[in-house]
Design a protein around this motif. Structure first.
Motif, PDB file in Angstrom:
ATOM      1  N   LEU A 154       1.131   9.995   5.386  1.00 49.27           N
ATOM      2  CA  LEU A 154       0.310   9.532   5.896  1.00 49.27           C
ATOM      3  C   LEU A 154      -0.057   9.442   6.329  1.00 49.27           C
ATOM      4  O   LEU A 154      -0.614  10.782   7.344  1.00 49.27           O
ATOM      5  CB  LEU A 154       1.452   8.579   6.377  1.00 49.27           C
ATOM      6  CG  LEU A 154       2.693   7.914   6.051  1.00 49.27           C
ATOM      7  CD1 LEU A 154       3.700   7.235   6.118  1.00 49.27           C
ATOM      8  CD2 LEU A 154       2.022   6.946   4.655  1.00 49.27           C
ATOM      9  N   TYR A 204       9.090   6.966   6.424  1.00 49.43           N
ATOM     10  CA  TYR A 204       8.000   7.930   6.060  1.00 49.43           C
ATOM     11  C   TYR A 204       7.596   8.021   4.307  1.00 49.43           C
ATOM     12  O   TYR A 204       6.088   7.405   4.194  1.00 49.43           O
ATOM     13  CB  TYR A 204       7.709   8.996   6.341  1.00 49.43           C
ATOM     14  CG  TYR A 204       7.463   9.299   8.159  1.00 49.43           C
ATOM     15  CD1 TYR A 204       6.845   8.379   8.713  1.00 49.43           C
ATOM     16  CD2 TYR A 204       8.595  10.526   8.258  1.00 49.43           C
ATOM     17  CE1 TYR A 204       7.016   8.855  10.277  1.00 49.43           C
ATOM     18  CE2 TYR A 204       8.456  10.694   9.826  1.00 49.43           C
ATOM     19  CZ  TYR A 204       7.839   9.581  10.870  1.00 49.43           C
ATOM     20  OH  TYR A 204       7.892   9.878  11.919  1.00 49.43           O
ATOM     21  N   ASP A 256       4.933   6.148   2.280  1.00 50.67           N
ATOM     22  CA  ASP A 256       3.810   6.782   1.312  1.00 50.67           C
ATOM     23  C   ASP A 256       4.417   5.977  -0.221  1.00 50.67           C
ATOM     24  O   ASP A 256       3.167   5.843  -0.683  1.00 50.67           O
ATOM     25  CB  ASP A 256       4.119   7.630   1.653  1.00 50.67           C
ATOM     26  CG  ASP A 256       3.368   8.946   0.236  1.00 50.67           C
ATOM     27  OD1 ASP A 256       2.177   8.436  -0.067  1.00 50.67           O
ATOM     28  OD2 ASP A 256       4.233   9.383  -0.164  1.00 50.67           O
ATOM     29  N   LYS A 286       2.285   2.656  -0.369  1.00 53.30           N
ATOM     30  CA  LYS A 286       0.835   2.517   0.136  1.00 53.30           C
ATOM     31  C   LYS A 286      -0.156   2.761  -1.526  1.00 53.30           C
ATOM     32  O   LYS A 286      -1.275   1.610  -1.337  1.00 53.30           O
ATOM     33  CB  LYS A 286       0.718   3.495   1.024  1.00 53.30           C
ATOM     34  CG  LYS A 286       0.351   4.850   0.665  1.00 53.30           C
ATOM     35  CD  LYS A 286       0.109   6.121   0.625  1.00 53.30           C
ATOM     36  CE  LYS A 286      -1.030   7.217   0.217  1.00 53.30           C
ATOM     37  NZ  LYS A 286      -0.369   8.553   1.180  1.00 53.30           N
ATOM     38  N   ARG A 310       0.207   3.958   8.321  1.00 53.92           N
ATOM     39  CA  ARG A 310       0.455   4.788   9.467  1.00 53.92           C
ATOM     40  C   ARG A 310       1.570   5.735   9.966  1.00 53.92           C
ATOM     41  O   ARG A 310       2.243   4.591  10.302  1.00 53.92           O
ATOM     42  CB  ARG A 310      -1.527   4.680  10.538  1.00 53.92           C
ATOM     43  CG  ARG A 310      -2.489   3.895   9.754  1.00 53.92           C
ATOM     44  CD  ARG A 310      -3.523   5.323   8.795  1.00 53.92           C
ATOM     45  NE  ARG A 310      -4.378   4.187   8.908  1.00 53.92           N
ATOM     46  CZ  ARG A 310      -5.054   4.297   7.845  1.00 53.92           C
ATOM     47  NH1 ARG A 310      -3.881   3.613   6.678  1.00 53.92           N
ATOM     48  NH2 ARG A 310      -6.667   4.017   8.006  1.00 53.92           N
TER      49      ARG A 310
END
Length: 114
Positions: free
Chosen positions: A7, A41, A45, A48, A57
């Motif tokens: 990210l 995270y 990812d 996205k 982010r």
């Protein structure tokens, strides 16, 4: 010190403000490289590319400027990392803490950004 994630990283209060000013929809995952954070995270990812209208982010929990996340009223009672904050038009629309499943995150995105 930074997070080892795919990210984009927020490293300052100014970058955080810039994100909110330039993106109608944004998600910030504020944490460390630990067992509760790393899966979140990865989920962000993976999402996205499906949600190009959302800016995903991360932010390192231990930097001084992360107080823009840590001190949010919505995060006041949080005890587990990561703190995941969903913004729309610069305002917090949802905040979660601790590990989340992909199903949970997808439901929140549908709820707050649909």
């Amino acid at each position: 010190m930074h997070l080892d994630t795919p990210l984009e990283h927020i490293k300052s209060k100014e970058e955080h403000q810039e994100l909110l000013a330039n993106h109608e929809k944004a998600v910030v995952v504020c944490g460390r490289m630990g067992p509760m954070c790393v899966p979140v995270y990865g989920i962000m990812d993976a999402l996205k590319d499906k949600h190009s209208d959302i800016a995903f982010r991360d932010m390192l929990f231990d930097i001084r400027d992360a107080d823009v996340i840590r001190n949010l009223p919505e995060a006041r009672q949080f005890r587990g990392l990561p703190f995941t904050i969903y913004y729309r038009n610069g305002k917090v629309v949802k905040a979660t803490s601790s590990i989340q499943s992909a199903k949970d995150v997808k439901a929140i995105i549908q709820e707050v950004f649909a």
